[in-house]
Design an enzyme around this catalytic site. Structure first.
Site, PDB file in Angstrom:
ATOM      1  N   PHE A 130       0.830  -1.214   0.000  1.00  0.00           N
ATOM      2  CA  PHE A 130       0.000   0.000   0.000  1.00  0.00           C
ATOM      3  C   PHE A 130       0.867   1.268   0.000  1.00  0.00           C
ATOM      4  CE2 PHE A 130      -2.224   2.802   3.273  1.00  0.00           C
ATOM      5  CZ  PHE A 130      -2.945   3.513   2.333  1.00  0.00           C
ATOM      6  N   THR A 181       2.712  -7.407  -7.729  1.00  0.00           N
ATOM      7  CA  THR A 181       1.383  -7.331  -8.350  1.00  0.00           C
ATOM      8  C   THR A 181       1.522  -6.529  -9.642  1.00  0.00           C
ATOM      9  OG1 THR A 181       1.001  -5.591  -6.711  1.00  0.00           O
ATOM     10  CG2 THR A 181      -0.035  -7.710  -6.297  1.00  0.00           C
ATOM     11  N   ASP A 195      12.228 -12.706  -1.014  1.00  0.00           N
ATOM     12  CA  ASP A 195      12.005 -12.497   0.422  1.00  0.00           C
ATOM     13  C   ASP A 195      13.215 -11.719   0.940  1.00  0.00           C
ATOM     14  OD1 ASP A 195      11.955 -12.739   3.188  1.00  0.00           O
ATOM     15  OD2 ASP A 195      11.148 -14.778   3.151  1.00  0.00           O
ATOM     16  N   ALA A 251       7.241  -5.571   5.512  1.00  0.00           N
ATOM     17  CA  ALA A 251       6.884  -5.954   6.876  1.00  0.00           C
ATOM     18  C   ALA A 251       5.600  -6.745   6.849  1.00  0.00           C
ATOM     19  CB  ALA A 251       6.665  -4.704   7.736  1.00  0.00           C
ATOM     20  N   TYR A 268       4.252  -7.312  17.295  1.00  0.00           N
ATOM     21  CA  TYR A 268       4.537  -6.339  16.219  1.00  0.00           C
ATOM     22  C   TYR A 268       5.311  -5.138  16.764  1.00  0.00           C
ATOM     23  CZ  TYR A 268       3.345  -2.790  12.632  1.00  0.00           C
ATOM     24  OH  TYR A 268       3.386  -1.792  11.680  1.00  0.00           O
ATOM     25  N   LYS A 292       9.181  -4.201  15.788  1.00  0.00           N
ATOM     26  CA  LYS A 292       9.425  -2.880  15.174  1.00  0.00           C
ATOM     27  C   LYS A 292      10.447  -2.116  16.019  1.00  0.00           C
ATOM     28  CE  LYS A 292       7.078  -2.311  11.341  1.00  0.00           C
ATOM     29  NZ  LYS A 292       7.708  -1.938  10.074  1.00  0.00           N
ATOM     30  N   ASN A 342      -1.690   6.142  12.028  1.00  0.00           N
ATOM     31  CA  ASN A 342      -2.505   5.221  11.217  1.00  0.00           C
ATOM     32  C   ASN A 342      -2.633   5.744   9.799  1.00  0.00           C
ATOM     33  OD1 ASN A 342      -3.341   4.592  14.052  1.00  0.00           O
ATOM     34  ND2 ASN A 342      -4.466   3.046  12.907  1.00  0.00           N
ATOM     35  N   ARG A 362     -10.541  -5.572  21.076  1.00  0.00           N
ATOM     36  CA  ARG A 362      -9.565  -6.607  20.711  1.00  0.00           C
ATOM     37  C   ARG A 362      -8.322  -6.503  21.588  1.00  0.00           C
ATOM     38  NH1 ARG A 362      -9.179  -5.571  14.359  1.00  0.00           N
ATOM     39  NH2 ARG A 362      -8.766  -3.536  15.244  1.00  0.00           N
ATOM     40  N   GLY A 415      -4.573  -6.144  22.527  1.00  0.00           N
ATOM     41  CA  GLY A 415      -3.434  -5.564  21.796  1.00  0.00           C
ATOM     42  C   GLY A 415      -3.777  -4.253  21.109  1.00  0.00           C
TER      43      GLY A 415
HETATM   44  N1  LIG Z   1      -0.384   1.088   7.057  1.00  0.00           N
HETATM   45  C1  LIG Z   1      -0.209   1.630   8.251  1.00  0.00           C
HETATM   46  O1  LIG Z   1      -1.143   2.166   8.875  1.00  0.00           O
HETATM   47  C2  LIG Z   1       1.160   1.639   8.878  1.00  0.00           C
HETATM   48  C3  LIG Z   1       1.331   2.310  10.093  1.00  0.00           C
HETATM   49  C4  LIG Z   1       2.596   2.324  10.677  1.00  0.00           C
HETATM   50  C5  LIG Z   1       3.648   1.697  10.049  1.00  0.00           C
HETATM   51  N2  LIG Z   1       3.441   1.031   8.878  1.00  0.00           N
HETATM   52  C6  LIG Z   1       4.579   0.368   8.268  1.00  0.00           C
HETATM   53  O2  LIG Z   1       4.713   0.799   6.926  1.00  0.00           O
HETATM   54  C7  LIG Z   1       5.244  -0.265   6.116  1.00  0.00           C
HETATM   55  C8  LIG Z   1       4.380  -0.482   4.891  1.00  0.00           C
HETATM   56  O3  LIG Z   1       3.073  -0.801   5.313  1.00  0.00           O
HETATM   57  P1  LIG Z   1       1.892  -1.100   4.282  1.00  0.00           P
HETATM   58  O4  LIG Z   1       0.642  -0.652   4.935  1.00  0.00           O
HETATM   59  O5  LIG Z   1       2.245  -0.599   2.922  1.00  0.00           O
HETATM   60  O6  LIG Z   1       1.912  -2.689   4.280  1.00  0.00           O
HETATM   61  P2  LIG Z   1       1.566  -3.710   3.084  1.00  0.00           P
HETATM   62  O7  LIG Z   1       1.281  -5.018   3.731  1.00  0.00           O
HETATM   63  O8  LIG Z   1       0.561  -3.127   2.161  1.00  0.00           O
HETATM   64  O9  LIG Z   1       2.940  -3.795   2.309  1.00  0.00           O
HETATM   65  C9  LIG Z   1       4.026  -4.531   2.798  1.00  0.00           C
HETATM   66  C10 LIG Z   1       4.728  -5.152   1.605  1.00  0.00           C
HETATM   67  O10 LIG Z   1       5.885  -5.848   2.111  1.00  0.00           O
HETATM   68  C11 LIG Z   1       5.987  -7.088   1.429  1.00  0.00           C
HETATM   69  N3  LIG Z   1       6.722  -8.009   2.314  1.00  0.00           N
HETATM   70  C12 LIG Z   1       6.417  -8.356   3.594  1.00  0.00           C
HETATM   71  N4  LIG Z   1       7.361  -9.175   4.080  1.00  0.00           N
HETATM   72  C13 LIG Z   1       8.264  -9.347   3.079  1.00  0.00           C
HETATM   73  C14 LIG Z   1       9.469 -10.089   2.973  1.00  0.00           C
HETATM   74  N5  LIG Z   1       9.918 -10.827   3.992  1.00  0.00           N
HETATM   75  N6  LIG Z   1      10.154 -10.030   1.806  1.00  0.00           N
HETATM   76  C15 LIG Z   1       9.699  -9.280   0.747  1.00  0.00           C
HETATM   77  N7  LIG Z   1       8.567  -8.565   0.804  1.00  0.00           N
HETATM   78  C16 LIG Z   1       7.862  -8.604   1.955  1.00  0.00           C
HETATM   79  C17 LIG Z   1       4.548  -7.535   1.176  1.00  0.00           C
HETATM   80  O11 LIG Z   1       4.505  -8.449   0.095  1.00  0.00           O
HETATM   81  C18 LIG Z   1       3.874  -6.193   0.868  1.00  0.00           C
HETATM   82  O12 LIG Z   1       3.888  -5.915  -0.526  1.00  0.00           O
HETATM   83  C19 LIG Z   1       5.333  -1.474   7.053  1.00  0.00           C
HETATM   84  O13 LIG Z   1       6.658  -1.568   7.525  1.00  0.00           O
HETATM   85  C20 LIG Z   1       4.408  -1.139   8.183  1.00  0.00           C
HETATM   86  O14 LIG Z   1       4.773  -1.785   9.377  1.00  0.00           O
HETATM   87  C21 LIG Z   1       2.226   0.995   8.278  1.00  0.00           C
END
Ligand SMILES: NC(=O)c1ccc[n+]([C@@H]2O[C@H](COP(=O)([O-])OP(=O)(O)OC[C@H]3O[C@@H](n4cnc5c(N)ncnc54)[C@H](O)[C@@H]3O)[C@@H](O)[C@H]2O)c1
Length: 298
Positions: free
Chosen positions: A12, A36, A48, A71, A137, A141, A162, A258, A260
């Site tokens: 995302f 994708t 990975d 992540a 988590y 982190k 968020n 929930r 956590g």
């Molecule tokens: N979305 C939120 O609200 C939010 C808030 C705080 C922090 N974050 C952090 O921002 C980052 C991105 O979040 P997001 O919402 O885009 O998540 P997401 O799940 O949409 O994207 C994560 C991407 O990482 C890839 N991935 C995961 N593990 C992998 C691995 N071992 N090897 C290769 N690819 C891997 C997945 O395939 C996915 O495309 C994350 O680190 C998340 O913890 C997100």
């Protein structure tokens, strides 16, 4: 042109960050294990990033910067499967840092989270607030943040509030906005955990992408910075904004809270504004309006 390795670039936040990097004349290399749709000018590695597969990316490209987003960004998934959380969150970060150091990367930008503040002792939470945890988590982190600081490369660690916006996975757990948006657009009933008075600081994904790129263009290093709006929105208020935008008629179903889940969270963004000269531009009402206008996946 500088080369940026963007891990998790198919996720995302990754997709928005990739486009923002291209707009700012960076050459983008994405490493993700779930590729994708593809952006034509981007080089993709379907790997990975927590494994030895990542070494080839550094061996075959001169990587100037890393933005590490890959992540498992889910509290409930981390509680259910802490080993996977450890692999995707901590081991992946160690591997990325180890290789970034070995190949003389100029800076790593890391996506951490407000979850490291657990249930805050004061609000808004600034970066000096003690860290704690309510889930694996938050533990992985925070451990990742510590490893980045330990390993001796320049870094910017962002603690995102968020994040929401078009294209967020409505069926994953990270996004209450995406989930409500999806259900309410299809006139299905929404479940609210607890009494709905718990609140969050919702930040638009476009602001996150801009800030991720600013971290590379600003000559500022070795800082932990909240990325947030410094404004609170309760889950009930969020429901009401969506109800109005989507012309939704049903009442929400209130269910048990929930384990956590963080009750109250607003992140102080003074450090972001003073160091980067950037104030997040989209408030939650306008952000949701934009989502309603787009109404399709990113
Ligand atoms: N979305 C939120 O609200 C939010 C808030 C705080 C922090 N974050 C952090 O921002 C980052 C991105 O979040 P997001 O919402 O885009 O998540 P997401 O799940 O949409 O994207 C994560 C991407 O990482 C890839 N991935 C995961 N593990 C992998 C691995 N071992 N090897 C290769 N690819 C891997 C997945 O395939 C996915 O495309 C994350 O680190 C998340 O913890 C997100």
């Amino acid at each position: 042109m500088h080369n940026v390795l963007l891990t998790g670039g198919c996720g995302f936040i990754g997709k928005y960050t990739a486009l923002e990097l291209i707009k700012n004349n960076f050459n983008v290399i994405i490493a993700d294990r779930k590729i994708t749709s593809q952006i034509p000018s981007v080089l993709y590695y379907n790997i990975d990033v927590a494994t030895s597969e990542l070494a080839d990316v550094f061996e075959n490209n001169k990587i100037d910067y890393v933005i590490h987003l890959a992540a498992l960004p889910s509290v409930s998934a981390a509680i259910e499967n802490p080993l996977q959380d450890c692999h995707d969150n901590y081991q992946a970060t160690v591997n990325v840092c180890y290789l970034a150091k070995k190949y003389n990367v100029k800076k790593i930008v890391f996506s951490s989270t407000a979850a490291v503040y657990a249930n805050p002792k004061y609000l808004p939470v600034d970066e000096n607030h003690p860290v704690s945890f309510l889930s694996p988590y938050a533990i992985t982190k925070n451990a990742s943040e510590n490893f980045i600081k330990y390993c001796g490369i320049n870094y910017i660690i962002f603690r995102y509030a968020n994040v929401y916006g078009s294209g967020q996975d409505a069926f994953g757990e990270a996004g209450v906005v995406a989930k409500f948006f999806e259900l309410m657009s299809h006139n299905k009933q929404v479940k609210i955990h607890g009494n709905g008075e718990q609140y969050r600081d919702f930040i638009s994904v476009s602001d996150i992408a801009k800030v991720n790129v600013l971290a590379l263009t600003k000559d500022i290093n070795n800082q932990i910075i909240n990325v947030s709006t410094n404004k609170k929105t309760s889950i009930n208020e969020l429901f009401d904004v969506l109800k109005c935008e989507l012309n939704y008629k049903l009442a929400p179903l209130y269910v048990d809270a929930r384990p956590g889940d963080i009750e109250k969270s607003i992140l102080d963004n003074k450090k972001l504004i003073s160091l980067f000269g950037y104030t997040p531009q989209t408030d939650v009402k306008n952000g949701i309006k934009e989502m309603a206008i787009k109404k399709e996946a990113f």
